[in-house]
Design a protein around this motif. Structure first.
Motif, PDB file in Angstrom:
ATOM      1  N   GLN A 176     -10.511  -0.158   8.923  1.00  0.00           N
ATOM      2  CA  GLN A 176      -9.914   1.102   9.359  1.00  0.00           C
ATOM      3  C   GLN A 176      -8.653   1.411   8.552  1.00  0.00           C
ATOM      4  O   GLN A 176      -8.427   2.556   8.141  1.00  0.00           O
ATOM      5  N   LEU A 177      -7.829   0.388   8.308  1.00  0.00           N
ATOM      6  CA  LEU A 177      -6.622   0.590   7.522  1.00  0.00           C
ATOM      7  C   LEU A 177      -6.971   0.960   6.089  1.00  0.00           C
ATOM      8  O   LEU A 177      -6.290   1.793   5.467  1.00  0.00           O
ATOM      9  N   ALA A 178      -8.033   0.378   5.542  1.00  0.00           N
ATOM     10  CA  ALA A 178      -8.464   0.713   4.189  1.00  0.00           C
ATOM     11  C   ALA A 178      -8.811   2.188   4.077  1.00  0.00           C
ATOM     12  O   ALA A 178      -8.395   2.881   3.152  1.00  0.00           O
ATOM     13  N   PHE A 196     -15.248   3.274   0.804  1.00  0.00           N
ATOM     14  CA  PHE A 196     -14.086   3.865   1.472  1.00  0.00           C
ATOM     15  C   PHE A 196     -13.636   5.114   0.727  1.00  0.00           C
ATOM     16  O   PHE A 196     -12.635   5.130   0.031  1.00  0.00           O
ATOM     17  N   TYR A 197     -14.414   6.153   0.841  1.00  0.00           N
ATOM     18  CA  TYR A 197     -14.065   7.402   0.209  1.00  0.00           C
ATOM     19  C   TYR A 197     -13.795   8.451   1.279  1.00  0.00           C
ATOM     20  O   TYR A 197     -13.942   8.209   2.467  1.00  0.00           O
ATOM     21  N   PRO A 249       0.797  -1.239   0.000  1.00  0.00           N
ATOM     22  CA  PRO A 249       0.000   0.000   0.000  1.00  0.00           C
ATOM     23  C   PRO A 249       0.828   1.287   0.000  1.00  0.00           C
ATOM     24  O   PRO A 249       0.471   2.230  -0.714  1.00  0.00           O
ATOM     25  N   PRO A 250       1.936   1.397   0.779  1.00  0.00           N
ATOM     26  CA  PRO A 250       2.709   2.649   0.718  1.00  0.00           C
ATOM     27  C   PRO A 250       3.235   2.946  -0.679  1.00  0.00           C
ATOM     28  O   PRO A 250       3.203   4.097  -1.131  1.00  0.00           O
ATOM     29  N   MET A 251       3.700   1.908  -1.396  1.00  0.00           N
ATOM     30  CA  MET A 251       4.149   2.128  -2.766  1.00  0.00           C
ATOM     31  C   MET A 251       2.961   2.496  -3.643  1.00  0.00           C
ATOM     32  O   MET A 251       3.088   3.284  -4.591  1.00  0.00           O
ATOM     33  N   GLY A 252       1.785   1.940  -3.331  1.00  0.00           N
ATOM     34  CA  GLY A 252       0.580   2.292  -4.071  1.00  0.00           C
ATOM     35  C   GLY A 252       0.219   3.752  -3.915  1.00  0.00           C
ATOM     36  O   GLY A 252      -0.229   4.403  -4.873  1.00  0.00           O
ATOM     37  N   VAL A 253       0.409   4.296  -2.718  1.00  0.00           N
ATOM     38  CA  VAL A 253       0.166   5.727  -2.489  1.00  0.00           C
ATOM     39  C   VAL A 253       1.111   6.564  -3.356  1.00  0.00           C
ATOM     40  O   VAL A 253       0.696   7.529  -4.006  1.00  0.00           O
ATOM     41  N   VAL A 277      -7.101   5.195   1.802  1.00  0.00           N
ATOM     42  CA  VAL A 277      -7.914   6.032   0.909  1.00  0.00           C
ATOM     43  C   VAL A 277      -7.613   7.502   1.159  1.00  0.00           C
ATOM     44  O   VAL A 277      -7.352   8.281   0.236  1.00  0.00           O
ATOM     45  N   ASP A 278      -7.624   7.898   2.418  1.00  0.00           N
ATOM     46  CA  ASP A 278      -7.388   9.298   2.752  1.00  0.00           C
ATOM     47  C   ASP A 278      -5.951   9.708   2.418  1.00  0.00           C
ATOM     48  O   ASP A 278      -5.701  10.858   2.049  1.00  0.00           O
TER      49      ASP A 278
END
Length: 305
Positions: free
Chosen positions: A203-205, A234-235, A167-171, A209-210
């Protein structure tokens, strides 16, 4: 120290919800310290086997004088010993950084008794070029050229499973590529990837998203919010509150706006008649079909054909 990068271990710890782009990027390294190893490797620094990574203090003040604090700092556990990475997020040129950056490296090196690198994240290309300028310290043979992360160093993650895996690389992928040629694929991967995360941790999702919404360019943010507003639970907080009202009229208007936004971001032109047709539609099924098609059609006419 010879470096060869192979595998890594990642530990994610939970911190307070970041709200600003700068804070979000620094926070990624506190949640996932091994991200530092991934990134310096992609920039061209070879690391030996990374056995672990941990966040350490980003304060570089050891005496009671002026306080110097970086954005994040990471200690990597290598087969050959430890290595430090100072992480700085730079949104604009800052004449003080060429003076403070060498201090950050020297302080962490002295404190931890290990080699230290400087990794700078500068999303704007012009700022990245400024950050990459070699710093002359004044001592013969002693210069500092920061490692600067740029779009070419970050993979375009277009598969939701890739976002789920890292996920961090996805961000970062969304930040650097969300408004590029494959932008809609990258943004959809981020949206669908957070849905996959939600299967294990809702919560992590929402946290990721944010994070994505905080760092992507405005046009990409508009497109991503349009997708999430119609396809994901999850918006962002603003749209979560709006959705809670649960009015059918509001949902239809939101879906119509999503269609128009996605087409606009992709550069597809609409006639006034087509805009009115979309805006005036209140058939939720039809609007949902248009939302899905808007991300892939080559011309606006294909929506109605």
């Amino acid at each position: 120290m010879p470096f060869t990068h192979r595998k890594r271990m990642t530990t994610i710890s939970v911190f307070g919800m970041p709200t600003q782009e700068h804070d979000v990027l620094a926070e990624l390294f506190r949640w996932s310290p091994a991200l530092a190893a991934d990134l310096v490797g992609k920039i061209g620094v070879d690391l030996p086997d990374v056995r672990g990574a941990s966040h350490c203090s980003e304060s570089f003040t050891d005496l009671k004088t002026t306080e110097y604090t970086g954005d994040a700092a990471v200690l990597l556990e290598l087969d050959s010993g430890r290595c430090g990475v100072v992480v700085e997020v730079q949104r604009r040129p800052d004449k003080e950084k060429p003076w403070s950056w060498p201090l950050y490296i020297a302080t962490l090196r002295a404190r931890e008794r290990c080699p230290v690198m400087l990794l700078v994240i500068a999303p704007e290309r012009s700022v990245a070029e400024w950050c990459a300028t070699t710093i002359e310290t004044g001592h013969p043979g002693h210069t500092l050229t920061p490692l600067v992360l740029q779009a070419d160093n970050v993979p375009e993650l277009t598969d939701p499973k890739d976002f789920l895996a890292n996920p961090p690389m996805g961000v970062l992928s969304a930040m650097f590529h969300g408004d590029g040629p494959e932008g809609m694929k990258v943004l959809r991967a981020a949206s669908d990837g957070t849905d996959l995360i939600a299967d294990a941790d809702r919560q992590l999702a929402r946290r990721y998203v944010d994070c994505v919404l905080a760092v992507v360019p405005q046009a990409a943010r508009d497109a991503l919010e349009a997708l999430m507003m119609t396809e994901s639970e999850f918006y962002s907080e603003t749209f979560r509150n709006a959705e809670a009202k649960g009015r059918a009229e509001g949902r239809a208007a939101a879906k119509a706006e999503a269609v128009l936004t996605i087409l606009q971001v992709r550069g597809l032109l609409l006639t006034e008649e087509q805009k009115k047709r979309i805006s005036g539609c209140r058939d939720l099924t039809q609007l949902q079909t248009w939302v899905a098609c808007a991300a892939t059609v080559e011309a606006a006419d294909e929506l109605f054909g």
